[in-house]
Design a protein around this motif. Structure first.
Motif, short mmCIF file in Angstrom:
data_model
loop_
_atom_site.label_atom_id
_atom_site.label_comp_id
_atom_site.label_asym_id
_atom_site.label_seq_id
_atom_site.Cartn_x
_atom_site.Cartn_y
_atom_site.Cartn_z
N THR A 1 -69.44 -25.87 -113.71
CA THR A 1 -69.56 -24.51 -113.63
C THR A 1 -68.55 -23.94 -114.77
O THR A 1 -68.80 -23.16 -115.56
N GLY A 2 -67.22 -24.50 -114.79
CA GLY A 2 -66.53 -24.48 -115.69
C GLY A 2 -67.00 -24.48 -117.11
O GLY A 2 -66.77 -23.71 -118.03
N PHE A 3 -67.62 -25.61 -117.39
CA PHE A 3 -68.20 -25.90 -118.66
C PHE A 3 -69.15 -24.66 -119.28
O PHE A 3 -68.92 -24.34 -120.19
N ALA A 4 -69.99 -24.29 -118.24
CA ALA A 4 -71.01 -23.26 -118.55
C ALA A 4 -69.99 -22.09 -118.79
O ALA A 4 -70.28 -21.13 -119.77
N GLN A 5 -68.82 -21.70 -118.04
CA GLN A 5 -68.08 -20.39 -118.23
C GLN A 5 -67.54 -20.48 -119.69
O GLN A 5 -67.45 -19.30 -120.36
N THR B 1 -54.15 -23.03 -118.40
CA THR B 1 -55.11 -22.07 -118.37
C THR B 1 -56.07 -22.21 -117.49
O THR B 1 -56.55 -23.33 -117.21
N ILE B 2 -56.16 -21.52 -116.50
CA ILE B 2 -57.29 -21.39 -115.37
C ILE B 2 -58.68 -21.00 -115.95
O ILE B 2 -58.82 -19.67 -116.07
N VAL B 3 -59.53 -21.92 -115.75
CA VAL B 3 -60.95 -21.25 -116.24
C VAL B 3 -61.71 -20.56 -114.94
O VAL B 3 -62.22 -19.76 -115.11
N ASN B 4 -61.46 -21.30 -113.98
CA ASN B 4 -62.40 -20.70 -112.71
C ASN B 4 -61.20 -20.62 -111.60
O ASN B 4 -61.20 -21.55 -110.88
N PRO B 5 -60.53 -19.71 -111.12
CA PRO B 5 -59.49 -19.66 -110.24
C PRO B 5 -60.13 -20.09 -108.67
O PRO B 5 -59.39 -20.62 -108.04
N ASP B 6 -61.24 -19.67 -108.43
CA ASP B 6 -61.91 -20.14 -107.12
C ASP B 6 -62.12 -21.63 -107.15
O ASP B 6 -62.04 -22.15 -106.13
N ARG C 1 -64.71 -12.81 -121.00
CA ARG C 1 -65.40 -12.41 -119.77
C ARG C 1 -65.46 -13.15 -118.82
O ARG C 1 -65.62 -12.67 -117.62
N TYR C 2 -65.71 -14.53 -118.97
CA TYR C 2 -66.03 -15.48 -117.88
C TYR C 2 -64.87 -16.39 -117.66
O TYR C 2 -64.62 -16.58 -116.61
N ILE C 3 -64.17 -16.81 -118.55
CA ILE C 3 -62.95 -17.66 -118.65
C ILE C 3 -61.98 -17.05 -117.85
O ILE C 3 -61.34 -15.63 -118.25
N GLY C 4 -61.52 -17.69 -116.77
CA GLY C 4 -60.59 -16.89 -115.97
C GLY C 4 -60.93 -16.22 -114.76
O GLY C 4 -60.18 -15.62 -114.02
N LYS C 5 -62.14 -15.84 -114.64
CA LYS C 5 -62.81 -15.51 -113.50
C LYS C 5 -63.42 -16.11 -112.51
O LYS C 5 -63.88 -17.25 -112.85
N PRO C 6 -63.50 -15.65 -111.10
CA PRO C 6 -64.03 -16.54 -110.18
C PRO C 6 -65.48 -16.45 -110.12
O PRO C 6 -66.00 -16.01 -109.17
#
Length: 736
Positions: A74-78, A631-636, A193-198
């Motif tokens: 999912t992080g790749f996709a973000q 850097t946090i790509v997906n905090p969830d 818009r997506y990097i850093g978002k859950p």
């Protein structure tokens, strides 16, 4: 009740995934039209190797890492979706082929070492940005306008002056034919818009409804099922087996002997089939092949193999512990201070320890541990005369392909590896043994076969986290600071076992490490965070002992030794603030702290708050974790990784160990190798920090090492007793 009801599996009932007896292939997450087209052979245009765009604008991100619960796909996709500037609903992922262009920084196609996001972040950003540039260039060429006048946004390219726009799908073929820009302009961090978002994890629905396809779920027409019993003692030999009791079980087709890499068919009349050479050593075993797992299991249980247990037949955990302690005493010196003059460094340390008026010494020990993923080892193989296909839950696609090719005597390019979803791994699926076994069995019987290890077999025949021991010595100055440190380490680890012993963030003054590898023959492999787990336990426990000797607060003492580590201090302070360290805990509660500094460029601090009953029952009230991975790509997903890592490491610290008696592993299931259940899981508070100017770190392993020492340091605060040997059952503590 109609018999057909009993023949419907849960996955068939919930998802209808198997239609008309065909092969189950639902291995892509959020399968897009682009991915569907690729699966059918009409591949959508490929951009820069990492993404496809279909004529409907759907985007498939190719991933070279597996999904084993960490959510990295999912992080790749973000990352790609942000740079490409496309709506999230249009994005899916598909597994990249096992080709050299998708090999990672280790030079193989694999997933491990927190390699996914931290090593692919920049590449994926460039891939998304390059595709966006190619799309705007294609639109500009079609309209006959300057490229700079075109803007890509939300899956379309716009030309403001004329009011024209085209979707990515309409431009995909033309754009994909253009040269890939080497340095496409990347978006500013403020534009993400997506990097850093859950963002919601891709592929979540099939996991929940039971339609997800793990290795054990693969089916195809004519598929047989095999199960295996390997020699109970590592390095032992199969002498022979009478196949008759198994062949008498309804549904059993064949009984096979696996002698290292040589496999032979054992028929009731005693004839044997062709032998297959295998260069990678495998444990001797008996295999039963049947038309289902239950008859194969019944047949296997009916057998009475004859084993030669060999040299390890009398080895015990007590022997291993004794061997490690002797190895510690014999450890050879190596610098931990990174100074050039090694001779002078050693002289200083020996002299200061000899003359010290305040000296602290402590010895520590940790046991063997099993990865024990929920999905036991399994593999499906179909070896034909001129080709082979395997369907595996594996972390190492290219190494297992090469190992299988060697085993069956076939060119590697003739072997195809299909990656399924993975039901957990924690390092176990970095090994190739079960995939090679499946291929050897398929070749021997001339049919497709699915090999499934039982839970007992999975526990008793792993590649374990090394047992290790350490002796730590420090001379303290008048202020209680270390002015000479010697660390002796012995480990069963075949690789570098330095871990946090050499990567520690502290200013310890002159320090030397003394290491020795010792192993009587136990198979050792990767375990989540590998040697950092025991080295962090040794070091962080010892730092706490130094703080106590100096009558210093454990956090203040650590801060005084972190003068050159601002990120580590920031992380430590964040954990302390969240845990309320400067405020006294409730009556009867006590706290302990530990750090993990620099593992995969990630900094982690954990604080455990607990209470201990008069019966030595531990209640963990709260665990606080602060983590800085750049850097946090997906905090969830990061929070899930931290929670999982803490529970994993805490389970090991409390009650997990692999013990050996008469050369055999004593544990067999989660009954005697337990893991903390949800009902008993402590409250975990997580603080995520970012350091935007730093390179990305990995988060899959960093949360595991600090939990054991933080727990034991809290126990010292509560009881005044130091726990220096894990698990806590060794010290008669138990979880309430």
């Amino acid at each position: 009740m109609d018999k057909a009801v009993f023949d419907i599996s849960r996955r068939d009932l919930l998802g209808g995934a198997m239609k008309g007896g065909g092969l189950l292939l639902g291995m892509k997450l959020g399968l897009s039209s682009a991915a569907v087209a690729a699966q059918k052979g009409a591949a959508a245009p490929l951009f820069d190797s990492w993404l496809r765009i279909g004529n409907d604008g759907a985007v498939s991100v190719l991933v070279n890492i597996i999904e084993m619960g960490q959510g990295a796909q999912t992080g790749f996709a973000q990352i790609v979706a942000d740079e490409l500037d496309v709506e999230w609903s249009k994005v899916s992922v598909e597994q990249a082929p096992v080709e050299r262009s998708y090999f990672n920084v280790f030079g193989i196609y694999s997933t491990g070492g927190s390699v996914a996001i931290r090593t692919n972040f920049d590449k994926l950003r460039r891939a998304g940005a390059a595709a966006r540039s190619m799309l705007t260039a294609a639109a500009a060429a079609r309209w006959g306008v300057p490229d700079g006048e075109c803007l890509a946004r939300n899956g379309r390219v716009f030309h403001a002056a004329s009011g024209k726009s085209l979707s990515y799908g309409e431009l995909a073929e033309e754009a994909a034919a253009l040269p890939v820009p080497e340095k496409p302009p990347l978006k500013e961090r403020s534009e993400w818009r997506y990097i850093g978002k859950p963002m919601e994890r891709l592929g979540l629905k099939p996991i929940v409804d039971g339609t997800n396809i793990y290795g054990v779920d693969v089916r195809m027409p004519g598929l047989l099922v095999a199960t295996i019993l390997q020699c109970p003692v590592f390095g032992g030999r199969l002498v022979g087996v009478d196949p008759a009791p198994a062949l008498a079980v309804r549904g059993v087709k064949r009984v096979l002997e696996l002698n290292g890499g040589r496999i032979k068919s054992v028929e009731e009349r005693g004839t044997q089939g062709a032998l297959v050479e295998q260069t990678d050593p495998l444990t001797d075993a008996v295999v039963v092949v049947a038309d289902g797992y239950w008859p194969a299991t019944k047949g296997l249980r009916a057998l009475r193999p004859r084993w030669d247990f060999g040299a390890l037949g009398k080895t015990s955990s007590a022997d291993i512990s004794k061997g490690l302690r002797l190895a510690v005493a014999e450890a050879a010196e190596a610098s931990l201070g990174r100074e050039v003059n090694e001779v002078e460094l050693r002289r200083q340390v020996h002299e200061r320890l000899a003359k010290a008026t305040r000296r602290v010494e402590a010895s520590y020990e940790v046991p063997l541990l099993s990865q024990s993923p929920l999905e036991p080892m399994n593999g499906t193989a179909w070896v034909k005369e001129d080709s082979a296909e395997v369907w595996l839950s594996t972390q190492v696609q290219s190494p297992v392909r090469e190992a299988i090719a060697r085993a069956i005597g076939m060119p590697v390019e003739k072997v195809t590896v299909h990656t399924t979803q993975v039901g957990g791994s924690f390092g176990r699926r970095l090994a190739t043994d079960y995939g090679v076994q499946a291929a050897l069995i398929s070749k021997a019987i001339g049919a497709p076969v699915k090999l499934i290890w039982s839970r007992q077999e999975d526990t008793k025949h792993g590649f374990y986290r090394a047992a290790a021991a350490a002796q730590m010595e420090a001379a303290l100055d008048a202020d209680g600071k270390p002015e000479g440190v010697r660390m002796r380490l012995a480990s069963m680890e075949p690789y570098s076992s330095g871990g946090d012993m050499t990567m520690h963030p502290y200013d310890l003054g002159p320090a030397i490490g003394m290491e020795k590898r010792w192993n009587p023959g136990i198979p050792i492999g990767s375990w989540r965070a590998i040697s950092h787990t025991y080295n962090t336990f040794f070091l962080e426990s010892f730092i706490d002992e130094l703080a106590a000797a100096a009558s210093a607060d454990p956090i203040d003492y650590r801060r005084s030794l972190l003068t050159k580590q601002p990120r580590m201090v920031r992380t430590l302070d964040a954990a302390a603030d969240a845990a309320g360290w400067r405020t006294a805990p409730a009556a009867g509660r006590h706290r302990g702290v530990a750090l993990s500094g620099g593992l995969w460029r990630t900094y982690c601090a954990q604080i455990v708050e607990l209470s201990v009953s008069p019966l030595k029952e531990i209640t963990i009230h709260k665990i606080t974790c602060a983590l800085d991975a750049g850097t946090i790509v997906n905090p969830d997903q990061v929070r899930a990784q931290i929670e999982g890592g803490i529970i994993y490491g805490l389970s090991a610290a409390l009650f997990q160990e692999i013990t050996i008696a008469n050369g055999q592993v004593e544990q067999s299931t989660f009954r005697d190798y337990p893991i903390i259940k949800m009902a008993n899981s402590p409250n975990i508070e997580i603080v995520l920090l970012e350091s935007p100017g730093e390179r990305l770190g990995g988060v899959g392993e960093a949360p595991v090492p600090p939990i054991a020492p933080a727990l034991c340091n809290a126990l010292f605060a509560a009881t005044g007793t130091r726990v220096r040997q894990l698990p806590l059952t060794k010290a008669n503590f138990r979880s309430a």
